[in-house]
Enzyme design. Structure first.
Site, short mmCIF file in Angstrom:
data_model
loop_
_atom_site.label_atom_id
_atom_site.label_comp_id
_atom_site.label_asym_id
_atom_site.label_seq_id
_atom_site.Cartn_x
_atom_site.Cartn_y
_atom_site.Cartn_z
N ASP A 141 102.64 36.25 46.08
CA ASP A 141 101.78 35.69 47.22
C ASP A 141 100.47 35.85 46.96
OD1 ASP A 141 102.34 35.48 50.54
OD2 ASP A 141 100.23 35.87 49.97
N ARG A 191 98.61 41.24 51.33
CA ARG A 191 100.41 40.78 51.74
C ARG A 191 101.17 41.54 50.68
NH1 ARG A 191 100.82 36.81 55.50
NH2 ARG A 191 102.34 35.54 54.26
N ASP A 251 98.25 31.86 41.69
CA ASP A 251 98.29 30.73 42.49
C ASP A 251 99.59 29.92 42.20
OD1 ASP A 251 97.67 28.22 43.49
OD2 ASP A 251 95.69 27.70 42.50
N GLY A 252 100.29 30.05 43.33
CA GLY A 252 101.58 29.34 43.29
C GLY A 252 101.61 27.95 42.73
N ASP A 258 108.39 29.38 50.72
CA ASP A 258 108.36 29.51 51.96
C ASP A 258 106.80 29.39 52.19
OD1 ASP A 258 108.37 30.58 54.68
OD2 ASP A 258 108.48 32.58 54.21
N CYS A 289 107.64 27.30 59.39
CA CYS A 289 107.79 27.58 60.68
C CYS A 289 107.14 26.77 61.70
CB CYS A 289 107.27 29.07 60.95
SG CYS A 289 107.87 30.14 60.04
#
EC number: 2.1.1.-
Length: 218
Positions: free
Chosen positions: A38, A43, A71-72, A89, A144
């Site tokens: 993340d 977090r 950095d994803g 996610d 979400c």
């Protein structure tokens, strides 16, 4: 055979713990690995504390669970063709949270540009997750949000990107069996082009939650 699991955008910690529990039920996890990432260091700090509380010491001592704050979007370059299973996610509009919380709400006028750019970021993260997956591996994409732009369109865009730029073929898997299994528990949107969308209603006040499972073809 040992497997490597990876969880993008891992905090809060529920998804990571679920991945670990699922993996630890099989003997291969004793030699496999779980990576969690993340971008937010605060977090991941909370995530690390949760993992320290729930993951056995011997697993942590063998460095089988790794937490990073990279950095994803660059993960395909950093660890391409590495993981057997990946959960992407992504950041999204978090519709339920945004409905009830005013502080730092993504629908504030000051965050309009950020909100409009979310599908681009989501597609980049999903593409990176697919690139980090081994040929033959599986990826689950989740949000979400109720937004088609953040759900089906992101999946379709990322698949098209990999086909055009990397000649990598990705197949969306049919999750109708999952919908049938939980149709008495959750309310599913009936017209998703790909994946499944759980929508809140008066009888099952859960969601929204979108998820789509993909197979990176060998």
């Amino acid at each position: 055979m040992p497997e490597n699991w990876f969880h993008f955008l891992s905090a809060p910690s529920v998804g990571v713990l679920c991945c670990w529990v699922a993996a630890s039920e099989d003997s291969y996890f004793h030699t496999g690995n779980l990576a969690a990432n993340d971008l937010s260091t605060s977090r991941t700090g909370r995530l690390q504390k949760v993992l320290d509380s729930y993951v056995p010491q011997d697993i942590r001592d063998r460095n089988q669970v790794r937490v990073t704050s990279w950095d994803g979007r660059k993960w395909g370059e950093l660890e391409g063709d590495t993981y057997d299973r990946v959960l992407v996610d992504v950041p999204c509009t978090t519709d339920r949270h945004s409905l009830h919380e005013e502080e730092n709400n993504i629908f504030q006028r000051s965050r309009k540009k950020e909100r409009q750019m979310l599908p681009v970021l989501q597609a980049q993260l999903l593409a990176a997750g697919l690139l980090a997956t081994k040929p033959g591996g599986h990826v689950v994409y989740s949000t979400c949000s109720l937004s088609h732009l953040q759900n089906e369109y992101v999946v379709q865009g990322a698949i098209e990107l990999l086909a055009n730029q990397y000649s990598i073929q990705v197949q969306v898997e049919d999750l109708s069996h999952f919908r049938k299994l939980f149709m008495d528990t959750f309310c599913f949107f009936p017209s998703c082009q790909v994946g499944e969308l759980v929508i809140p209603n008066l009888m099952a006040n859960f969601g929204p939650m979108y998820f789509c499972k993909m197979h990176r073809l060998p």
